[in-house]
Design a protein around this motif. Structure first.
Motif, PDB file in Angstrom:
ATOM      1  N   ARG A  61      -1.525 -13.794   0.978  1.00  0.00           N
ATOM      2  CA  ARG A  61      -1.878 -13.308  -0.368  1.00  0.00           C
ATOM      3  C   ARG A  61      -0.718 -13.547  -1.334  1.00  0.00           C
ATOM      4  NH1 ARG A  61      -6.046 -10.045  -2.150  1.00  0.00           N
ATOM      5  NH2 ARG A  61      -5.730  -9.194  -4.230  1.00  0.00           N
ATOM      6  N   ARG A 179     -10.841  -7.270  -1.849  1.00  0.00           N
ATOM      7  CA  ARG A 179      -9.981  -6.096  -1.944  1.00  0.00           C
ATOM      8  C   ARG A 179     -10.853  -4.908  -2.326  1.00  0.00           C
ATOM      9  NH1 ARG A 179      -7.259  -3.489  -5.907  1.00  0.00           N
ATOM     10  NH2 ARG A 179      -7.670  -5.058  -7.509  1.00  0.00           N
ATOM     11  N   GLU A 210     -11.172   3.151  -3.111  1.00  0.00           N
ATOM     12  CA  GLU A 210     -11.030   2.221  -1.989  1.00  0.00           C
ATOM     13  C   GLU A 210     -12.073   2.504  -0.918  1.00  0.00           C
ATOM     14  OE1 GLU A 210      -7.731   1.811   1.517  1.00  0.00           O
ATOM     15  OE2 GLU A 210      -7.062   1.189  -0.487  1.00  0.00           O
ATOM     16  N   SER A 240      -8.404  -7.015   2.204  1.00  0.00           N
ATOM     17  CA  SER A 240      -7.000  -7.184   1.829  1.00  0.00           C
ATOM     18  C   SER A 240      -6.469  -5.945   1.127  1.00  0.00           C
ATOM     19  CB  SER A 240      -6.852  -8.403   0.908  1.00  0.00           C
ATOM     20  OG  SER A 240      -5.494  -8.772   0.787  1.00  0.00           O
ATOM     21  N   ASP A 314       1.788  -9.969  -1.015  1.00  0.00           N
ATOM     22  CA  ASP A 314       1.128  -9.679  -2.292  1.00  0.00           C
ATOM     23  C   ASP A 314       2.054 -10.050  -3.453  1.00  0.00           C
ATOM     24  OD1 ASP A 314      -0.961  -8.884  -3.936  1.00  0.00           O
ATOM     25  OD2 ASP A 314      -0.278  -6.803  -4.032  1.00  0.00           O
TER      26      ASP A 314
END
Length: 427
Positions: A61, A179, A210, A240, A314
């Motif tokens: 990522r 995500r 989430e 992710s 990230d």
């Protein structure tokens, strides 16, 4: 290139030399011999005393920013930063300008990395301009070399689009990355919803955002696949940037059912908690946000028991104009390629072999990449490092400086990388 690296400790669970100190002879881009007291002949010699070696690391990522935002990062600088972070292969998200939703843009990125020290694997967008409305030509993009499909920073919000994407990609044996964030629940959110957000008067981003999205994605995955025919050798859906207790539990439960799903976390996620944002440091503004002590403990447990498969950087570079602002106006994200390994060593709670597995074996399995290892006859795709070295992160090679770790003492230092017949060594 003919190179002899002497007295280096092998870290590779699948290698017969795992844990042993050996000499490694590299010639013609391959590992020709591994043994003791090897003759150098006309080879360049590197003293590897104190160093460890593993297969080259893979970052799943990375925001490369090129094309369109080259003032933040470009394909040259991101390769430099990646190599110094120990990564020989990186996956680039499609959130550029133009978006990676056509073969022309995809090929621009792929060709710029051909034969280089760091191999670039562009992911293609699921929807045009990553706007979540119309599908891209995924079959054409897959055949053109897209490593995976994702809308990157923009989670797919439409359930029907996600379901159809799973159904479309499965026959291609292609990977969908998403995500988990319900953006209706995080609208205007700045940090984790909790005691600290209340104290400082910031709109919170609840863990529920989430969890709700993750429940939806896993239900759609189960609905799309025929029961009792799951093949988990390579996941269909990759989640992710997990960040919550319940998120880890949901992935654990899905894997117990046999669903072909995998997950990662960002290396920096474990280094801070939401309470660290009390001083409004915009370098700590990330998405998903730094959460609670309980969340971080759950992430460490998920790493240890294999629920969480991989660790990513990230890497999300931003210029001064995007970060040096009032907290609620600053962009989300920090740079991470140069510090991902050190943070994994320092904060994951994993033994070294398991850290390396989550940077090498698991990303390659998830992405359908050829296996790499420290074995005779294998391609020399290698990372050299000292897991015990303490060093001050005094300079970043990224075009952007949005990292909270500048000036800090870290543990775990990359010393060199080899890939595609090229090498680079660092002090």
């Amino acid at each position: 290139m003919k190179l002899l690296v002497s007295s280096v400790r092998v870290i590779d669970k699948k290698s017969p030399f795992n844990g042993q100190v050996k000499d490694i002879l590299i010639e013609g881009g391959k590992i020709r011999q591994i043994g003791d007291n090897l003759g150098a002949g006309d080879a360049q010699v590197i003293d590897g005393t104190g160093l460890h070696v593993s297969a080259g690391w893979v970052d799943m990522r990375v925001q490369g920013r090129d094309p369109g935002f080259e003032h933040k990062e470009d394909l040259h600088s991101v390769r430099e930063v990646a190599s110094r972070g120990g990564f020989t292969e990186i996956v680039l998200l499609p959130n550029t300008q133009p978006v990676v939703d056509t073969k022309d843009t995809l090929n621009y990125i792929r060709h710029s990395g051909f034969g280089g020290l760091v191999t670039l694997h562009p992911a293609a967008a699921v929807t045009k301009k990553t706007e979540g409305v119309d599908f891209t030509e995924m079959m054409d993009l897959h055949q053109a070399g897209a490593i995976a499909f994702t809308d990157g920073e923009n989670p797919v919000q439409n359930a029907d689009l996600l379901l159809k994407t799973i159904l479309y990609l499965r026959p291609l044996n292609a990977l969908l990355i998403n995500r988990p964030e319900d953006r209706e629940l995080t609208l205007y959110g700045q940090m984790h919803e909790g005691v600290t957000s209340t104290l400082v008067g910031m709109k919170g981003m609840p863990s529920l955002a989430e969890e709700m999205m993750l429940i939806r994605d896993l239900k759609l995955l189960e609905y799309a696949l025929e029961k009792n025919t799951y093949d988990t050798s390579a996941p269909v859906l990759h989640i992710s940037l997990l960040s919550t207790v319940r998120g880890v539990e949901l992935i654990r439960e899905a894997k117990a059912k046999g669903l072909p799903v995998s997950a990662d976390i960002a290396a920096h996620q474990l280094a801070f908690e939401d309470k660290d944002l009390i001083d409004f440091d915009t370098n700590l503004k990330v998405n998903p946000p730094f959460r609670s002590t309980e969340d971080n403990e759950a992430l460490r447990k998920g790493l240890a028991d294999g629920t969480i498969d991989a660790i990513v950087s990230d890497h999300n570079p931003h210029d001064e104009e995007s970060k040096n602002l009032e907290f609620d106006h600053a962009d989300f994200g920090i740079t991470g390629l140069e510090t991902a390994f050190a943070l994994s060593v320092m904060h994951s709670g994993l033994v070294l072999e398991d850290v390396i597995e989550k940077l090498t074996v698991q990303p390659r399995r998830i992405l359908r990449l050829p296996a790499a290892g420290v074995e005779e006859g294998s391609a020399a795709n290698l990372t050299f490092f000292d897991p015990h070295a303490e060093w001050v992160f005094g300079k970043t090679y990224s075009k952007s400086k949005n990292t909270p770790f500048l000036g800090q003492t870290l543990r775990g230092k990359v010393r060199g990388v080899i890939n595609n017949g090229k090498q680079e060594w660092f002090k």
